[in-house]
Design a protein around this motif. Structure first.
Motif, short mmCIF file in Angstrom:
data_model
loop_
_atom_site.label_atom_id
_atom_site.label_comp_id
_atom_site.label_asym_id
_atom_site.label_seq_id
_atom_site.Cartn_x
_atom_site.Cartn_y
_atom_site.Cartn_z
N TRP A 49 0.85 -1.19 0.00
CA TRP A 49 0.00 0.00 0.00
C TRP A 49 0.88 1.24 0.00
CZ3 TRP A 49 -5.08 0.07 -0.87
CH2 TRP A 49 -5.82 -1.10 -0.63
N PHE A 50 0.51 2.18 -0.82
CA PHE A 50 1.20 3.45 -0.93
C PHE A 50 0.19 4.57 -0.79
CE2 PHE A 50 5.43 2.14 -2.40
CZ PHE A 50 5.18 0.80 -2.65
N ARG A 51 0.67 5.77 -0.52
CA ARG A 51 -0.22 6.92 -0.46
C ARG A 51 0.49 8.15 -0.98
NH1 ARG A 51 -0.75 7.58 6.14
NH2 ARG A 51 1.37 8.39 6.53
N GLN A 52 -0.32 9.10 -1.42
CA GLN A 52 0.25 10.32 -1.99
C GLN A 52 -0.71 11.47 -1.78
OE1 GLN A 52 1.34 10.03 -6.15
NE2 GLN A 52 2.90 11.61 -5.90
N THR A 53 -0.14 12.61 -1.46
CA THR A 53 -0.90 13.85 -1.36
C THR A 53 -0.38 14.80 -2.43
OG1 THR A 53 0.63 14.64 0.34
CG2 THR A 53 -1.42 13.61 1.09
N PRO A 54 -1.20 15.75 -2.87
CA PRO A 54 -0.78 16.66 -3.94
C PRO A 54 0.52 17.37 -3.60
CG PRO A 54 -3.13 16.87 -3.55
CD PRO A 54 -2.59 15.99 -2.46
N GLY A 55 1.44 17.34 -4.55
CA GLY A 55 2.70 18.05 -4.39
C GLY A 55 3.75 17.30 -3.60
N GLY A 90 5.60 4.71 0.73
CA GLY A 90 5.17 3.38 1.09
C GLY A 90 4.54 3.38 2.48
N VAL A 91 3.46 2.64 2.61
CA VAL A 91 2.74 2.57 3.88
C VAL A 91 2.92 1.21 4.53
CG1 VAL A 91 0.45 2.67 4.96
CG2 VAL A 91 1.03 4.25 3.09
N ALA A 92 2.70 0.15 3.74
CA ALA A 92 2.80 -1.20 4.28
C ALA A 92 3.02 -2.17 3.14
CB ALA A 92 1.55 -1.58 5.06
N SER A 93 3.70 -3.27 3.44
CA SER A 93 3.90 -4.29 2.42
C SER A 93 3.81 -5.66 3.07
CB SER A 93 5.26 -4.12 1.73
OG SER A 93 6.31 -4.42 2.62
N THR A 94 3.53 -6.64 2.23
CA THR A 94 3.42 -8.00 2.72
C THR A 94 3.63 -8.96 1.56
OG1 THR A 94 2.01 -9.53 3.98
CG2 THR A 94 0.93 -8.20 2.29
N TYR A 135 -4.80 6.56 -1.57
CA TYR A 135 -4.11 5.31 -1.29
C TYR A 135 -4.18 4.39 -2.50
CZ TYR A 135 -3.63 6.50 3.64
OH TYR A 135 -3.27 7.11 4.81
N PHE A 136 -3.05 3.75 -2.76
CA PHE A 136 -2.92 2.84 -3.89
C PHE A 136 -2.39 1.50 -3.41
CE2 PHE A 136 -3.10 6.26 -7.02
CZ PHE A 136 -2.57 7.34 -6.33
N CYS A 137 -2.78 0.45 -4.09
CA CYS A 137 -2.07 -0.80 -3.90
C CYS A 137 -1.19 -1.03 -5.13
CB CYS A 137 -3.00 -1.97 -3.66
SG CYS A 137 -4.08 -2.40 -5.03
N ALA A 138 -0.12 -1.75 -4.92
CA ALA A 138 0.84 -2.00 -5.98
C ALA A 138 1.51 -3.34 -5.73
CB ALA A 138 1.87 -0.87 -6.05
N GLY A 171 -2.90 7.15 -11.12
CA GLY A 171 -3.90 8.20 -11.11
C GLY A 171 -5.19 7.84 -10.41
N GLN A 172 -5.38 6.56 -10.14
CA GLN A 172 -6.62 6.17 -9.47
C GLN A 172 -6.35 6.01 -7.98
OE1 GLN A 172 -9.63 6.06 -11.07
NE2 GLN A 172 -8.49 6.90 -12.78
N GLY A 173 -6.73 4.95 -7.41
CA GLY A 173 -6.58 4.76 -5.98
C GLY A 173 -7.88 5.10 -5.26
#
Length: 126
Positions: A36-42, A47-51, A93-96, A117-119
């Motif tokens: 899981w990843f996350r992003q805010t404008p600018g 990375g938030v968490a991985s498994t 938030y995105f998964c990858a 671009g989604q999430g």
């Protein structure tokens, strides 16, 4: 064709909880790290968490003790349980995924067609 489709975002007050889901298809789930990843404008994506199935989990320091990553192997679904949410958790938030190993390393995770671009939007109000 590889699909990663997130859901579960929303708006909550600080201290609240949300559970994100990511349904994966088009690849052999057990051969990949999921994150899981996350992003805010600018800002840079973080990375938030991985498994990985049968392996360990990794969390960003900012979410340790509050977020839990898990997966349902039978459903090829990745989850992120987010508790004690804070306004600074507000982000898309995105998964990858990426091929094993080195799942704890945030670099190398990708999304189909490199589409970040989604999430799913998570908004935490104070």
């Amino acid at each position: 064709q590889v699909w990663l489709v997130e859901s579960g975002g929303g708006s909550v007050e600080a201290g609240g909880s949300l559970r994100l889901s990511c349904v994966a298809s088009g690849f052999k789930y057990s051969n990949y790290c999921m994150g899981w990843f996350r992003q805010t404008p600018g800002n840079e994506r973080e990375g938030v968490a991985s498994t990985v199935i049968g392996g360990s989990t990794t969390y960003a320091e900012s979410v340790k003790g509050r977020f839990t990553i898990s997966h349902d192997n039978a459903e090829n679904t990745l989850y992120l349980q987010m508790n004690s949410l804070r306004p600074e958790d507000t982000a898309v938030y995105f998964c990858a995924h990426k091929p094993k190993p080195y799942c704890a390393i945030w670099a190398g995770y990708s999304r189909p067609n490199n589409d970040w671009g989604q999430g799913t939007q998570v908004t935490v109000s104070s």
